[in-house]
Every structure is written in structure tokens, then in C-alpha cells.
Design a protein around this motif. Structure first.
Motif, PDB file in Angstrom:
ATOM      1  N   GLY A   1       0.800  -1.211   0.000  1.00 56.54           N
ATOM      2  CA  GLY A   1       0.000   0.000   0.000  1.00 56.54           C
ATOM      3  C   GLY A   1       0.838   1.269   0.000  1.00 56.54           C
ATOM      4  O   GLY A   1       1.797   1.408  -0.764  1.00 56.54           O
ATOM      5  N   ALA A   2       0.523   2.187   0.914  1.00 54.78           N
ATOM      6  CA  ALA A   2       1.180   3.497   0.959  1.00 54.78           C
ATOM      7  C   ALA A   2       2.667   3.410   1.277  1.00 54.78           C
ATOM      8  O   ALA A   2       3.418   4.347   1.001  1.00 54.78           O
ATOM      9  N   ASN A   3       3.120   2.301   1.841  1.00 54.34           N
ATOM     10  CA  ASN A   3       4.529   2.179   2.229  1.00 54.34           C
ATOM     11  C   ASN A   3       5.498   2.334   1.053  1.00 54.34           C
ATOM     12  O   ASN A   3       6.646   2.748   1.249  1.00 54.34           O
ATOM     13  N   VAL A   4       5.041   2.024  -0.162  1.00 49.54           N
ATOM     14  CA  VAL A   4       5.947   2.112  -1.318  1.00 49.54           C
ATOM     15  C   VAL A   4       6.240   3.564  -1.694  1.00 49.54           C
ATOM     16  O   VAL A   4       7.136   3.830  -2.504  1.00 49.54           O
ATOM     17  N   TYR A   5       5.499   4.514  -1.102  1.00 51.70           N
ATOM     18  CA  TYR A   5       5.672   5.927  -1.451  1.00 51.70           C
ATOM     19  C   TYR A   5       6.600   6.680  -0.504  1.00 51.70           C
ATOM     20  O   TYR A   5       6.693   7.910  -0.570  1.00 51.70           O
ATOM     21  N   LEU A   6       7.300   5.945   0.366  1.00 47.80           N
ATOM     22  CA  LEU A   6       8.291   6.608   1.229  1.00 47.80           C
ATOM     23  C   LEU A   6       9.591   6.768   0.436  1.00 47.80           C
ATOM     24  O   LEU A   6      10.587   6.095   0.662  1.00 47.80           O
ATOM     25  N   THR A   7       9.565   7.689  -0.496  1.00 52.40           N
ATOM     26  CA  THR A   7      10.703   7.955  -1.375  1.00 52.40           C
ATOM     27  C   THR A   7      11.566   9.072  -0.787  1.00 52.40           C
ATOM     28  O   THR A   7      11.119   9.819   0.099  1.00 52.40           O
ATOM     29  N   PRO A   8      12.819   9.206  -1.240  1.00 51.56           N
ATOM     30  CA  PRO A   8      13.716  10.217  -0.657  1.00 51.56           C
ATOM     31  C   PRO A   8      13.154  11.631  -0.652  1.00 51.56           C
ATOM     32  O   PRO A   8      13.447  12.412   0.275  1.00 51.56           O
ATOM     33  N   ASP A   9      12.338  11.976  -1.640  1.00 47.05           N
ATOM     34  CA  ASP A   9      11.786  13.331  -1.679  1.00 47.05           C
ATOM     35  C   ASP A   9      10.744  13.576  -0.594  1.00 47.05           C
ATOM     36  O   ASP A   9      10.359  14.722  -0.335  1.00 47.05           O
ATOM     37  N   LYS A  10      10.279  12.503   0.058  1.00 46.72           N
ATOM     38  CA  LYS A  10       9.312  12.644   1.155  1.00 46.72           C
ATOM     39  C   LYS A  10      10.005  12.875   2.508  1.00 46.72           C
ATOM     40  O   LYS A  10       9.347  13.105   3.520  1.00 46.72           O
ATOM     41  N   VAL A  11      11.337  12.781   2.513  1.00 44.51           N
ATOM     42  CA  VAL A  11      12.085  12.862   3.771  1.00 44.51           C
ATOM     43  C   VAL A  11      12.461  14.314   4.084  1.00 44.51           C
ATOM     44  O   VAL A  11      13.029  15.015   3.248  1.00 44.51           O
TER      45      VAL A  11
ATOM     46  N   PRO B   1      11.317   1.586   0.462  1.00 46.75           N
ATOM     47  CA  PRO B   1      12.013   1.680  -0.822  1.00 46.75           C
ATOM     48  C   PRO B   1      13.523   1.745  -0.656  1.00 46.75           C
ATOM     49  O   PRO B   1      14.038   2.508   0.175  1.00 46.75           O
ATOM     50  N   SER B   2      14.233   0.938  -1.433  1.00 50.09           N
ATOM     51  CA  SER B   2      15.667   0.742  -1.223  1.00 50.09           C
ATOM     52  C   SER B   2      16.478   2.031  -1.352  1.00 50.09           C
ATOM     53  O   SER B   2      17.441   2.235  -0.616  1.00 50.09           O
ATOM     54  N   GLU B   3      16.078   2.918  -2.277  1.00 52.96           N
ATOM     55  CA  GLU B   3      16.847   4.150  -2.441  1.00 52.96           C
ATOM     56  C   GLU B   3      16.737   5.037  -1.204  1.00 52.96           C
ATOM     57  O   GLU B   3      17.680   5.725  -0.823  1.00 52.96           O
ATOM     58  N   THR B   4      15.568   5.004  -0.552  1.00 52.81           N
ATOM     59  CA  THR B   4      15.384   5.775   0.677  1.00 52.81           C
ATOM     60  C   THR B   4      16.221   5.191   1.806  1.00 52.81           C
ATOM     61  O   THR B   4      16.920   5.917   2.525  1.00 52.81           O
ATOM     62  N   ALA B   5      16.142   3.875   1.955  1.00 56.24           N
ATOM     63  CA  ALA B   5      16.898   3.212   3.018  1.00 56.24           C
ATOM     64  C   ALA B   5      18.393   3.483   2.888  1.00 56.24           C
ATOM     65  O   ALA B   5      19.062   3.848   3.862  1.00 56.24           O
ATOM     66  N   GLN B   6      18.921   3.342   1.677  1.00 55.67           N
ATOM     67  CA  GLN B   6      20.353   3.550   1.465  1.00 55.67           C
ATOM     68  C   GLN B   6      20.766   4.980   1.762  1.00 55.67           C
ATOM     69  O   GLN B   6      21.785   5.225   2.417  1.00 55.67           O
TER      70      GLN B   6
END
Length: 310
Positions: free
Chosen positions: A109-119, A137-142
Motif C-alpha cells: 500500500g502506501a509504504n511504497v511511497y516513502l521515497t527520498p523526496d518525502k524525507v 524503498p531501497s533508495e530511501t533506506a540507502q
């Protein structure tokens, strides 16, 4: 703010049965709905230990999501960094067997939208430690792991959901990585835990904590290893035990305890969690953790748990 938590938020629906038999109908002994997702679970567990924390995650813009945010606030979790989107909130369906073992089915669901631009990267100016779940999302985690370490934060990584697209070298920026037996073999592509641990230490991870379920947990560094057995308790539901473990370990590190005491605290927190049903609601409060430690003959550690703030 002591800890910033990056992870998922879900609505967990539990179905309690005797035993899963594929292809058969089942009668549930009871059902339960709880706030879940590793991010929410860890944040709530930290808040119950009186650790100031902020959760960074994404939810939907529906009434269910708003109810979840209110409940998180009631626990004492900071929700100002949680973003909403058009997607539904994440959901997990958990089938729990009579021995406490669980099987999960996830809708991201909404969890896939935690992208770097949301931080909102100003969190780096206010926190002491950062928790990252690799299931976001892996790019956010990294990016969060690397930026947090470069800014002098203590970085704790739970590799649940580790993607093959992630460079293992990213974990060089982590202070503590805490996988279970299955996760550490999968992420390192090894077939023995000792070899998997060596691979993680070789890339630069300072501490590897392997969660072993009913066998306890073992902590490894370049110079030592230390094992703590699990406590003998009546297991009702193992959901969320690893998340309570993570929170208690971070709590101990923030209180400047040594790694042996940190591992003891984490094992105690997970033991208390499996004696209750649910996910986030099952983790112990600071008082309950201290009470349990006293019962187990750890009076000194119990006193330390109750001392001061973090």
C-alpha cells in the motif's frame, strides 16, 4: 528527539487457529486488529520505554490512516514526519498457530511511497540515533543510512525486506545490523551463519546481532561474540518480538550500556512480547521490563532501566 524511525506502518489483522493445513478450511479461535509494520512497532516500543522518537513513514488519506495517526500520538510517537498519499494504508494479515508461530501476508500500500523526496532531512539536526527498516524503498533506506552515519548518528538497521538491488556495502554505514537466521543468509548469499556474519563485518558493520528465536540471540563484533539464551516463557504470539528486541537494544545503547547488557535487555523485551497477542500492543513498558528483569535475577540491570531519561 532521541530516535528517528524509518519504516512501514500497517494495519495488522490477526487470525488465531490451531494449525495451518494448506487446502483446508480453518476455524479461528479469535481475531484481533492492531497497528503494525516494523516502523510503527519499533516507534511504539521505544515510546513505551520513554524514548522520544519520531516516525517517518507514509499512510493513506482515509479515515483508517487518521485513526492510526491518533493512536500513534497517544503512545507518544512523533507523527509530524508521516506523509499521506492516495494509496491505501499498508495491510498485513497474520495467521497465528497455537504454538505462537505466525505466517504473514502483506499488502504494501502506501509504504511504497516513502521515497527520498518525502524525507525532511532536518531530522539529522535533532536526533541522536536512527532506525532503518530495509523493507522501505531501497533508495530511501540507502540514502538515510549513509546520510545519518555521515552526520554522526548511531545507525541501527533491521534488514527485513532486504532487496538484492541494495549494495551490501551500504551497510558499512551501519553501527548495528540485526537480522534473523533466515535474513542474514539471504542477504549475504551464504549458507552458514558464521560465514554470513564475517561477510557483514568485513564490509564495515560494527555489530551484527543475529536473532535466533527460541534459541535467543548472538552478538558479533570483529573482536568478540556473546550469546544470550531466550527466556523460558509461555509463547502466545511471536509477532512483533523482533521489533521489541530492536527497540530495547537501541534504548540500551542510548543509555550507554555495554553490548552484553544491551543484548540482555533486548532478549527480555522480546520474551515479554511473545507472551501477549498482537504486534505493537504486545511490547513492554519500561516498568514491565524492569519488573521482568528483577524476576530473572537481574536487579542491577532493572535499576539501570528505570534510571533517568535518554
Amino acid at each position: 528527539m532521541s530516535v528517528t524511525v524509518f519504516g512501514k506502518i500497517n494495519i495488522d489483522t490477526f487470525l488465531y487457529i490451531d494449525r495451518i493445513r494448506v487446502g483446508e478450511n480453518h476455524m479461528c479461535t479469535k481475531t484481533l486488529t492492531d497497528i503494525g509494520g516494523k516502523g510503527a512497532n519499533v516507534a511504539i516500543a521505544l515510546a513505551k520505554l520513554n524514548v522520544p522518537c519520531e516516525l517517518v513513514a507514509t499512510v493513506g488519506n482515509d479515515s483508517i490512516s487518521q485513526t492510526v495517526l491518533k493512536r500513534l500520538e497517544k503512545y507518544g510517537v512523533g507523527v509530524g514526519s508521516i506523509k499521506s498519499c492516495e494509496e491505501q494504508i499498508g495491510k498485513t494479515f497474520v495467521v497465528v498457530e497455537s504454538d505462537g508461530r505466525n505466517t504473514m501476508f502483506h499488502i504494501l500500500g502506501a509504504n511504497v511511497y516513502l521515497t527520498p523526496d518525502k524525507v525532511d532531512w532536518t531530522f539529522l539536526e535533532t536526533c541522536k540515533a536512527v532506525f532503518v527498516q530495509m523493507g522501505i524503498p531501497s533508495e530511501t533506506a540507502q540514502e538515510v543510512i549513509m546520510m545519518s552515519k555521515r552526520n554522526g548518528k548511531y545507525v541501527f538497521v533491521d534488514p527485513a525486506g532486504f532487496s538484492e538491488t541494495i549494495d551490501l556495502q551500504t551497510l558499512a554505514y551501519a553501527d548495528t545490523v540485526a537480522p534473523n537466521e533466515v535474513e542474514i543468509l539471504k542477504m549475504t548469499k551464504e549458507n552458514e551463519i558464521e560465514r554470513a556474519v564475517k561477510k557483514l563485518l568485513s564490509v564495515g558493520v560494527e555489530e551484527v546481532v543475529v536473532k535466533l528465536g527460541k534459541k535467543g540471540a548472538t552478538l558479533y563484533t570483529e573482536k568478540m561474540s556473546y550469546h544470550v539464551d531466550a527466556h523460558d516463557v509461555e509463547v502466545v504470539d511471536t509477532t512483533g518480538a523482533g521489533d521489541a528486541f530492536n527497540a530495547a537494544y537501541m534504548f540500551a545503547k542510548l543509555k550507554k550500556l555495554d553490548v552484553r547488557d544491551a543484548l540482555k535487555l533486548a532478549i527480555a523485551a522480546s520474551a515479554l512480547t511473545v507472551t501477549k497477542v498482537g504486534s505493537s500492543s504486545a511490547s513492554p513498558t519500561r516498568d514491565k521490563l524492569a519488573e521482568f528483569l528483577k524476576l530473572k535475577g537481574e536487579e542491577r540491570l532493572a535499576e539501570v532501566v528505570l534510571e533517568g531519561s535518554v
